[in-house]
Design a protein around this motif. Structure first.
Motif, PDB file in Angstrom:
ATOM      1  N   THR A 230      51.568  71.062  46.270  1.00 55.08           N
ATOM      2  CA  THR A 230      50.291  71.461  46.857  1.00 55.08           C
ATOM      3  C   THR A 230      49.305  71.881  45.780  1.00 55.08           C
ATOM      4  OG1 THR A 230      51.311  72.146  48.948  1.00 55.08           O
ATOM      5  CG2 THR A 230      49.173  73.104  48.415  1.00 55.08           C
ATOM      6  N   ALA A 231      49.774  72.595  44.773  1.00 57.84           N
ATOM      7  CA  ALA A 231      48.894  73.017  43.680  1.00 57.84           C
ATOM      8  C   ALA A 231      48.324  71.799  42.947  1.00 57.84           C
ATOM      9  CB  ALA A 231      49.658  73.908  42.708  1.00 57.84           C
ATOM     10  N   ARG A 232      49.137  70.767  42.777  1.00 62.08           N
ATOM     11  CA  ARG A 232      48.653  69.558  42.106  1.00 62.08           C
ATOM     12  C   ARG A 232      47.679  68.780  42.984  1.00 62.08           C
ATOM     13  NH1 ARG A 232      52.943  71.137  39.520  1.00 62.08           N
ATOM     14  NH2 ARG A 232      53.387  70.415  37.399  1.00 62.08           N
ATOM     15  N   ILE A 233      47.964  68.732  44.275  1.00 70.11           N
ATOM     16  CA  ILE A 233      47.028  68.063  45.185  1.00 70.11           C
ATOM     17  C   ILE A 233      45.680  68.776  45.171  1.00 70.11           C
ATOM     18  CG2 ILE A 233      46.543  67.583  47.613  1.00 70.11           C
ATOM     19  CD1 ILE A 233      49.555  67.146  48.007  1.00 70.11           C
ATOM     20  N   GLU A 234      45.710  70.099  45.238  1.00 74.63           N
ATOM     21  CA  GLU A 234      44.460  70.857  45.249  1.00 74.63           C
ATOM     22  C   GLU A 234      43.703  70.694  43.938  1.00 74.63           C
ATOM     23  OE1 GLU A 234      45.800  74.776  46.201  1.00 74.63           O
ATOM     24  OE2 GLU A 234      45.733  74.435  48.376  1.00 74.63           O
ATOM     25  N   ALA A 235      44.430  70.615  42.821  1.00 78.61           N
ATOM     26  CA  ALA A 235      43.770  70.413  41.529  1.00 78.61           C
ATOM     27  C   ALA A 235      43.062  69.062  41.494  1.00 78.61           C
ATOM     28  CB  ALA A 235      44.794  70.511  40.399  1.00 78.61           C
ATOM     29  N   VAL A 236      43.707  68.036  42.032  1.00 80.59           N
ATOM     30  CA  VAL A 236      43.077  66.713  42.074  1.00 80.59           C
ATOM     31  C   VAL A 236      41.876  66.724  43.015  1.00 80.59           C
ATOM     32  CG1 VAL A 236      43.396  64.314  42.791  1.00 80.59           C
ATOM     33  CG2 VAL A 236      45.169  65.449  41.455  1.00 80.59           C
ATOM     34  N   MET A 237      42.022  67.333  44.191  1.00 76.32           N
ATOM     35  CA  MET A 237      40.949  67.302  45.184  1.00 76.32           C
ATOM     36  C   MET A 237      39.769  68.186  44.799  1.00 76.32           C
ATOM     37  SD  MET A 237      42.091  65.016  47.022  1.00 76.32           S
ATOM     38  CE  MET A 237      40.692  64.983  48.144  1.00 76.32           C
ATOM     39  N   ASP A 238      39.957  69.099  43.856  1.00 78.25           N
ATOM     40  CA  ASP A 238      38.827  69.865  43.331  1.00 78.25           C
ATOM     41  C   ASP A 238      37.793  68.945  42.694  1.00 78.25           C
ATOM     42  OD1 ASP A 238      39.696  72.311  44.176  1.00 78.25           O
ATOM     43  OD2 ASP A 238      40.597  72.892  42.272  1.00 78.25           O
ATOM     44  N   GLY A 239      38.236  67.744  42.294  1.00 75.41           N
ATOM     45  CA  GLY A 239      37.325  66.798  41.665  1.00 75.41           C
ATOM     46  C   GLY A 239      36.394  66.103  42.630  1.00 75.41           C
ATOM     47  N   GLU A 240      36.540  66.352  43.927  1.00 71.42           N
ATOM     48  CA  GLU A 240      35.664  65.713  44.916  1.00 71.42           C
ATOM     49  C   GLU A 240      34.193  66.007  44.645  1.00 71.42           C
ATOM     50  OE1 GLU A 240      37.424  65.144  49.268  1.00 71.42           O
ATOM     51  OE2 GLU A 240      37.545  67.216  48.592  1.00 71.42           O
ATOM     52  N   THR A 241      33.912  67.208  44.137  1.00 73.45           N
ATOM     53  CA  THR A 241      32.528  67.607  43.912  1.00 73.45           C
ATOM     54  C   THR A 241      32.079  67.318  42.482  1.00 73.45           C
ATOM     55  OG1 THR A 241      33.302  69.858  43.382  1.00 73.45           O
ATOM     56  CG2 THR A 241      32.650  69.406  45.663  1.00 73.45           C
ATOM     57  N   SER A 242      32.935  66.639  41.692  1.00 73.85           N
ATOM     58  CA  SER A 242      32.580  66.306  40.313  1.00 73.85           C
ATOM     59  C   SER A 242      32.003  64.896  40.255  1.00 73.85           C
ATOM     60  CB  SER A 242      33.822  66.413  39.421  1.00 73.85           C
ATOM     61  OG  SER A 242      34.401  67.696  39.514  1.00 73.85           O
ATOM     62  N   ASN A 243      31.917  64.379  39.070  1.00 74.63           N
ATOM     63  CA  ASN A 243      31.458  63.007  38.869  1.00 74.63           C
ATOM     64  C   ASN A 243      32.488  62.246  38.050  1.00 74.63           C
ATOM     65  OD1 ASN A 243      28.871  63.263  40.137  1.00 74.63           O
ATOM     66  ND2 ASN A 243      28.190  64.457  38.368  1.00 74.63           N
TER      67      ASN A 243
ATOM     68  N   VAL B  58      35.548  60.252  36.577  1.00 76.74           N
ATOM     69  CA  VAL B  58      36.989  60.094  36.738  1.00 76.74           C
ATOM     70  C   VAL B  58      37.552  61.065  37.765  1.00 76.74           C
ATOM     71  CG1 VAL B  58      39.213  60.304  35.571  1.00 76.74           C
ATOM     72  CG2 VAL B  58      37.328  59.135  34.431  1.00 76.74           C
ATOM     73  N   ARG B  59      37.171  62.327  37.718  1.00 76.37           N
ATOM     74  CA  ARG B  59      37.758  63.328  38.605  1.00 76.37           C
ATOM     75  C   ARG B  59      37.384  63.060  40.062  1.00 76.37           C
ATOM     76  NH1 ARG B  59      36.507  68.449  38.278  1.00 76.37           N
ATOM     77  NH2 ARG B  59      38.605  69.217  38.667  1.00 76.37           N
ATOM     78  N   GLN B  60      36.171  62.635  40.322  1.00 75.85           N
ATOM     79  CA  GLN B  60      35.769  62.327  41.687  1.00 75.85           C
ATOM     80  C   GLN B  60      36.513  61.100  42.210  1.00 75.85           C
ATOM     81  OE1 GLN B  60      31.734  60.750  42.561  1.00 75.85           O
ATOM     82  NE2 GLN B  60      31.462  62.649  43.733  1.00 75.85           N
ATOM     83  N   ARG B  61      36.597  60.066  41.372  1.00 77.30           N
ATOM     84  CA  ARG B  61      37.321  58.857  41.778  1.00 77.30           C
ATOM     85  C   ARG B  61      38.799  59.158  41.977  1.00 77.30           C
ATOM     86  NH1 ARG B  61      36.497  56.117  37.514  1.00 77.30           N
ATOM     87  NH2 ARG B  61      34.416  55.465  38.097  1.00 77.30           N
ATOM     88  N   ARG B  62      39.336  60.018  41.149  1.00 83.90           N
ATOM     89  CA  ARG B  62      40.747  60.391  41.263  1.00 83.90           C
ATOM     90  C   ARG B  62      41.027  61.044  42.621  1.00 83.90           C
ATOM     91  NH1 ARG B  62      41.928  64.488  36.766  1.00 83.90           N
ATOM     92  NH2 ARG B  62      41.773  62.645  35.454  1.00 83.90           N
ATOM     93  N   ALA B  63      40.155  61.915  43.067  1.00 85.90           N
ATOM     94  CA  ALA B  63      40.328  62.569  44.371  1.00 85.90           C
ATOM     95  C   ALA B  63      40.268  61.547  45.500  1.00 85.90           C
ATOM     96  CB  ALA B  63      39.257  63.645  44.564  1.00 85.90           C
ATOM     97  N   ARG B  64      39.314  60.633  45.437  1.00 89.73           N
ATOM     98  CA  ARG B  64      39.215  59.603  46.481  1.00 89.73           C
ATOM     99  C   ARG B  64      40.465  58.732  46.514  1.00 89.73           C
ATOM    100  NH1 ARG B  64      33.762  58.769  44.575  1.00 89.73           N
ATOM    101  NH2 ARG B  64      34.489  56.871  43.549  1.00 89.73           N
ATOM    102  N   ARG B  65      40.977  58.395  45.347  1.00 90.49           N
ATOM    103  CA  ARG B  65      42.155  57.522  45.281  1.00 90.49           C
ATOM    104  C   ARG B  65      43.380  58.200  45.887  1.00 90.49           C
ATOM    105  NH1 ARG B  65      42.605  53.740  40.204  1.00 90.49           N
ATOM    106  NH2 ARG B  65      40.590  52.702  40.298  1.00 90.49           N
ATOM    107  N   LEU B  66      43.574  59.464  45.579  1.00 90.82           N
ATOM    108  CA  LEU B  66      44.735  60.171  46.132  1.00 90.82           C
ATOM    109  C   LEU B  66      44.626  60.248  47.644  1.00 90.82           C
ATOM    110  CD1 LEU B  66      47.308  61.835  45.936  1.00 90.82           C
ATOM    111  CD2 LEU B  66      45.887  63.858  45.536  1.00 90.82           C
ATOM    112  N   GLU B  67      43.458  60.590  48.158  1.00 95.69           N
ATOM    113  CA  GLU B  67      43.300  60.700  49.601  1.00 95.69           C
ATOM    114  C   GLU B  67      43.554  59.359  50.276  1.00 95.69           C
ATOM    115  OE1 GLU B  67      40.095  62.148  53.014  1.00 95.69           O
ATOM    116  OE2 GLU B  67      39.633  62.412  50.885  1.00 95.69           O
ATOM    117  N   ARG B  68      43.038  58.289  49.714  1.00 92.91           N
ATOM    118  CA  ARG B  68      43.233  56.974  50.327  1.00 92.91           C
ATOM    119  C   ARG B  68      44.695  56.553  50.275  1.00 92.91           C
ATOM    120  NH1 ARG B  68      37.750  54.093  47.880  1.00 92.91           N
ATOM    121  NH2 ARG B  68      36.293  55.417  49.062  1.00 92.91           N
ATOM    122  N   ALA B  69      45.347  56.819  49.165  1.00 95.49           N
ATOM    123  CA  ALA B  69      46.771  56.487  49.066  1.00 95.49           C
ATOM    124  C   ALA B  69      47.566  57.244  50.123  1.00 95.49           C
ATOM    125  CB  ALA B  69      47.286  56.815  47.668  1.00 95.49           C
ATOM    126  N   ALA B  70      47.308  58.546  50.260  1.00 93.88           N
ATOM    127  CA  ALA B  70      48.044  59.363  51.232  1.00 93.88           C
ATOM    128  C   ALA B  70      47.777  58.896  52.654  1.00 93.88           C
ATOM    129  CB  ALA B  70      47.657  60.830  51.074  1.00 93.88           C
TER     130      ALA B  70
END
Length: 483
Positions: free
Chosen positions: A276-289, A291-303
């Motif tokens: 959960t801590a790793r998921i939250e760290a990745v999803m914190d990038g949703e509000t960034s620009n 790599v981090r933003q794309r990374r959050a979108r990719r994890l959510e879509r994969a899940a």
């Protein structure tokens, strides 16, 4: 305090007069009860004990004035049901009913919560934080207290059999800003499907144990007021118990194949906390620009794609007509994590295999992961281009009906086995991707692709994976990390 006492006394008086009411429920509906003179006394005491400025949910507008809502006070509180039971001669604990009604009226309105019933079996007393969600099991008595009138729950015809829910795992999370929704919310018009809406809580569980975990129902709870699960929402089966020469069929909840033993709870909680801590760290990038933003979108879509495939799988069985679609869901999940942006189709196809295998540590597991990834991506290409992924057997060569049936069954089982292996590969890739992904703006695949020797690969992939699996392992260690 006098207001509470007056309301309690008025409620007891109301319940006592119920003994003289008609026994036929249709003659004493909530509308009919609200016309009785005795009800006006209850309504008046509600105004003093629970004024509208403190309990707006108990009131409704009528002819321009805000008045106590008969629908709320008789219907949703359960007082109307208790009244009808008494009229029918059922022995009802009137003092408990009165106390419950007073609590219903005077207690602060509870927050609205989403509850998700999972097709699994957990130990009693399980309580596992999962971000803003909590996974928990409850005793029948604890569940009874969730409703507005616990004293009459078992007395009502057609009431929910709470014994079926012993060891049933519920995910629950609060929505204090949301107005209560009346009626069970299922996979319908009330927003995203629950396995997609609650993926951040479900993903750690399926990464811990690859056995199938499904959502059986999603519903609203307002603690002490409403428990919206309907009996029809609980999948059940029958177990036969033998007593000497006698047998008895007992209805039980269908718990599926995802189970947790009491001795595993501590390890499961630790694993879920780390993931959960790793998921939250990745999803914190949703509000960034970038790599981090794309990374959050990719994890959510994969899940979301993985959980969608889970929801269409029944105890490891998939309808033969849907195997190709579920296979595509798993490949989309893999591609969301393995592909690079702006890469050509040829580059994606090549990297898909090499990157999947790079996440595994031994030559055998690397070769197996690479082969499975290559076959899955090839099947994906065949599917989207309108070709046949794997043709059915030539049944014309079979000698008789029996041989044709065996050949067809063998072919369907092979497809299911392939899908099962792909599911395990996808879960392993997601978990390892979560463990290895940097928290900064560096792309994981830039590090993996640039690792040119065993030392670099060990520092980038091997060391972090071994550290994670040593401290917070899933239920079963993968072969390359169990060595």
């Amino acid at each position: 305090m006098d207001g509470y006492s007056d309301l309690r006394q008025a409620t007891l008086t109301w319940l006592r007069q119920a003994h003289d009411l008609p026994q036929i429920p249709q003659l004493i509906t909530d509308i009919a009860l609200a016309m009785l003179p005795e009800w006006e006394n209850v309504r008046t005491t509600v105004v003093f004990a629970a004024p509208r400025d403190q309990h707006r949910d108990l009131y409704a507008k009528s002819d321009g004035d805000w008045l106590p809502s008969d629908r709320e006070l008789l219907g949703r509180s359960g007082l109307g049901d208790a009244t009808r039971l008494i009229a029918q001669g059922v022995k009802v604990p009137e003092v408990e009913v009165a106390d419950s009604f007073v609590a219903y009226c005077t207690a602060p309105a509870p927050a609205s919560e989403d509850w998700i019933l999972l097709n699994a079996d957990f130990p009693e007393g399980a309580h596992i934080p999962l971000g803003r969600h909590t996974l928990q099991t409850f005793t029948p008595d604890e569940l009874r207290q969730m409703g507005p009138m616990p004293a009459i729950h078992a007395l009502q015809p057609g009431s929910l059999n709470l014994r079926l829910l012993a060891r049933a795992p519920f995910l629950h999370t609060q929505h204090p800003e949301r107005k209560p929704t009346r009626g069970t919310r299922w996979f319908g018009i009330h927003g995203p499907r629950p396995e997609a809406q609650h993926w951040q809580a479900l993903l750690p569980l399926i990464l811990w144990n690859s056995e199938l975990l499904r959502v059986d129902a999603v519903f609203d709870v307002e603690r002490g007021r409403r428990f919206g699960l309907r009996p029809a929402d609980i999948p059940t089966t029958y177990q036969t118990y033998s007593y000497g020469a006698d047998e008895e069929d007992v209805e039980v909840r269908d718990t599926g194949i995802f189970d947790v033993e009491p001795a595993e709870l501590v390890a499961l909680e630790a694993f879920c906390g780390a993931v959960t801590a790793r998921i939250e760290a990745v999803m914190d990038g949703e509000t960034s620009n970038g790599v981090r933003q794309r990374r959050a979108r990719r994890l959510e879509r994969a899940a979301r794609h993985v959980l969608r495939a889970y929801q269409r799988t029944f105890t490891n069985y998939v309808w033969p007509q849907e195997v190709d679609e579920l296979q595509l869901d798993y490949v989309i999940a893999l591609e969301a994590l393995l592909a690079s942006p702006k890469a050509s189709h040829a580059e994606i196809a090549a990297k898909f295999t090499t990157r999947a295998s790079a996440l595994f540590l031994s030559p055998d597991t690397q070769a197996r992961a690479g082969a499975e990834a290559k076959a899955a991506y090839g099947a994906r290409s065949s599917y989207v281009h309108g070709d046949v992924i794997k043709g059915s057997p030539n049944l014309k060569e079979a000698k008789d009906h029996k041989e044709r049936h065996k050949a067809q069954a063998r072919w369907e089982q092979e497809r299911l086995d392939e899908l099962h292996r792909l599911r395990k590969l996808t879960l392993q890739v997601i978990l390892r991707w979560l463990v290895l992904t940097p928290s900064n703006s560096t792309d994981l695949w830039k590090l993996v692709d640039e690792a040119t020797d065993d030392t670099d690969r060990g520092r980038t992939v091997g060391d972090p994976l071994r550290a994670f699996f040593a401290t917070t392992p899933p239920r079963r260690l993968p072969p390359d990390l169990a060595q």
